[in-house]
Write an enzyme that holds these catalytic residues in place. Sequence first.
Site, PDB file in Angstrom:
ATOM      1  N   HIS A   1      -8.044  -4.729  -4.614  1.00 24.41           N
ATOM      2  CA  HIS A   1      -7.337  -4.769  -3.325  1.00 24.41           C
ATOM      3  C   HIS A   1      -8.323  -4.631  -2.186  1.00 24.41           C
ATOM      4  CE1 HIS A   1      -7.432  -0.574  -4.735  1.00 24.41           C
ATOM      5  NE2 HIS A   1      -7.560  -0.237  -3.466  1.00 24.41           N
TER       6      HIS A   1
ATOM      7  N   HIS B   1      -8.568  -3.319   1.788  1.00 27.54           N
ATOM      8  CA  HIS B   1      -7.945  -2.525   2.847  1.00 27.54           C
ATOM      9  C   HIS B   1      -8.233  -3.183   4.198  1.00 27.54           C
ATOM     10  CE1 HIS B   1      -7.543   1.396   0.495  1.00 27.54           C
ATOM     11  NE2 HIS B   1      -8.439   0.765  -0.245  1.00 27.54           N
TER      12      HIS B   1
ATOM     13  N   VAL C   1      -6.736   3.043  -7.447  1.00 28.86           N
ATOM     14  CA  VAL C   1      -5.812   2.099  -8.087  1.00 28.86           C
ATOM     15  C   VAL C   1      -6.641   0.952  -8.657  1.00 28.86           C
ATOM     16  CG1 VAL C   1      -3.837   0.568  -7.793  1.00 28.86           C
ATOM     17  CG2 VAL C   1      -3.943   2.728  -6.509  1.00 28.86           C
TER      18      VAL C   1
ATOM     19  N   ASN D   1     -12.975  -0.764  -2.307  1.00 28.48           N
ATOM     20  CA  ASN D   1     -13.599   0.311  -3.062  1.00 28.48           C
ATOM     21  C   ASN D   1     -13.723  -0.111  -4.527  1.00 28.48           C
ATOM     22  OD1 ASN D   1     -13.724   2.136  -0.858  1.00 28.48           O
ATOM     23  ND2 ASN D   1     -11.551   2.597  -1.117  1.00 28.48           N
TER      24      ASN D   1
ATOM     25  N   ARG E   1       1.980  -2.122   3.519  1.00 26.56           N
ATOM     26  CA  ARG E   1       1.391  -0.969   4.219  1.00 26.56           C
ATOM     27  C   ARG E   1       0.978   0.109   3.225  1.00 26.56           C
ATOM     28  NH1 ARG E   1       1.885  -2.119   9.322  1.00 26.56           N
ATOM     29  NH2 ARG E   1       3.691  -3.318   9.996  1.00 26.56           N
ATOM     30  N   ASP E   2      -0.198   0.690   3.489  1.00 25.87           N
ATOM     31  CA  ASP E   2      -0.665   1.796   2.653  1.00 25.87           C
ATOM     32  C   ASP E   2       0.250   2.999   2.851  1.00 25.87           C
ATOM     33  OD1 ASP E   2      -3.714   2.508   1.318  1.00 25.87           O
ATOM     34  OD2 ASP E   2      -2.368   4.172   1.778  1.00 25.87           O
ATOM     35  N   ILE E   3       0.568   3.667   1.765  1.00 26.95           N
ATOM     36  CA  ILE E   3       1.505   4.796   1.801  1.00 26.95           C
ATOM     37  C   ILE E   3       0.887   6.026   2.464  1.00 26.95           C
ATOM     38  CG2 ILE E   3       0.949   5.905  -0.418  1.00 26.95           C
ATOM     39  CD1 ILE E   3       3.992   5.891  -0.995  1.00 26.95           C
TER      40      ILE E   3
HETATM   41  P1  AMP Z   1      -8.333   2.808  -3.336  1.00 25.24           P
HETATM   42  O1  AMP Z   1      -8.755   4.226  -3.099  1.00 25.24           O
HETATM   43  O2  AMP Z   1      -9.269   1.820  -2.707  1.00 25.24           O
HETATM   44  O3  AMP Z   1      -8.076   2.519  -4.803  1.00 25.24           O
HETATM   45  O4  AMP Z   1      -6.989   2.621  -2.531  1.00 25.24           O
HETATM   46  C1  AMP Z   1      -5.727   2.760  -3.089  1.00 25.24           C
HETATM   47  C2  AMP Z   1      -4.773   2.913  -1.935  1.00 25.24           C
HETATM   48  O5  AMP Z   1      -3.464   2.720  -2.417  1.00 25.24           O
HETATM   49  C3  AMP Z   1      -4.803   4.283  -1.275  1.00 25.24           C
HETATM   50  O6  AMP Z   1      -5.164   4.123   0.104  1.00 25.24           O
HETATM   51  C4  AMP Z   1      -3.371   4.790  -1.422  1.00 25.24           C
HETATM   52  O7  AMP Z   1      -2.903   5.502  -0.313  1.00 25.24           O
HETATM   53  C5  AMP Z   1      -2.610   3.505  -1.647  1.00 25.24           C
HETATM   54  N1  AMP Z   1      -1.366   3.635  -2.391  1.00 25.24           N
HETATM   55  C6  AMP Z   1      -1.149   4.312  -3.563  1.00 25.24           C
HETATM   56  N2  AMP Z   1       0.114   4.172  -3.957  1.00 25.24           N
HETATM   57  C7  AMP Z   1       0.735   3.389  -3.033  1.00 25.24           C
HETATM   58  C8  AMP Z   1       2.065   2.882  -2.883  1.00 25.24           C
HETATM   59  N3  AMP Z   1       3.034   3.162  -3.773  1.00 25.24           N
HETATM   60  N4  AMP Z   1       2.336   2.114  -1.813  1.00 25.24           N
HETATM   61  C9  AMP Z   1       1.378   1.832  -0.907  1.00 25.24           C
HETATM   62  N5  AMP Z   1       0.104   2.265  -1.004  1.00 25.24           N
HETATM   63  C10 AMP Z   1      -0.210   3.042  -2.042  1.00 25.24           C
END
Ligand code: AMP
Length: 117
Positions: A101, A103, A97, A88, A30-32
């Site tokens: 990945h 979403h 990140v 993204n 799950r996204d944080i």
């Molecule tokens: P992006 O903007 O596509 O790189 O998405 C990165 C996603 O990672 C964002 O939606 C963040 O909320 C999510 N994220 C960052 N750190 C964590 C974490 N420790 N656990 C879960 N999701 C995370």
Amino acid sequence: MSEDTIFHKIIRREIPAEVVYEDEHLIAFRDIAPQAPVHVLFVPKETLATLNDLPDDRPEIVGRLAVAAARYAKAQGLAEKGYRIVMNCNPDAGQTVYQLHLHLLAGAPLGRFGTPG
Ligand code: AMP
């Protein structure tokens, strides 16, 4: 390529995450900071910073993420109402990140997307 992103740490279980699926190729958690009632990230275990780094002869890396996301949506009863998958790539798309990945966003009608600014 960096193997030290936050997602690598989740894969190595060095930091906690709410993992909803895992196999030898990928992990889903799950996204944080969820942007929808259901917001799950599907991450390959192989290190790839962005979609630009996907080798021409390895489309299955992304294919597996898509299959796992669709399977999860179906299992959660989300598939009929619908969902969105997003990847993204680099700063203009808001990538934060740098480990590939996908979403999965679902659980409510989603707004439109893709407009500049
Ligand atoms: P992006 O903007 O596509 O790189 O998405 C990165 C996603 O990672 C964002 O939606 C963040 O909320 C999510 N994220 C960052 N750190 C964590 C974490 N420790 N656990 C879960 N999701 C995370």
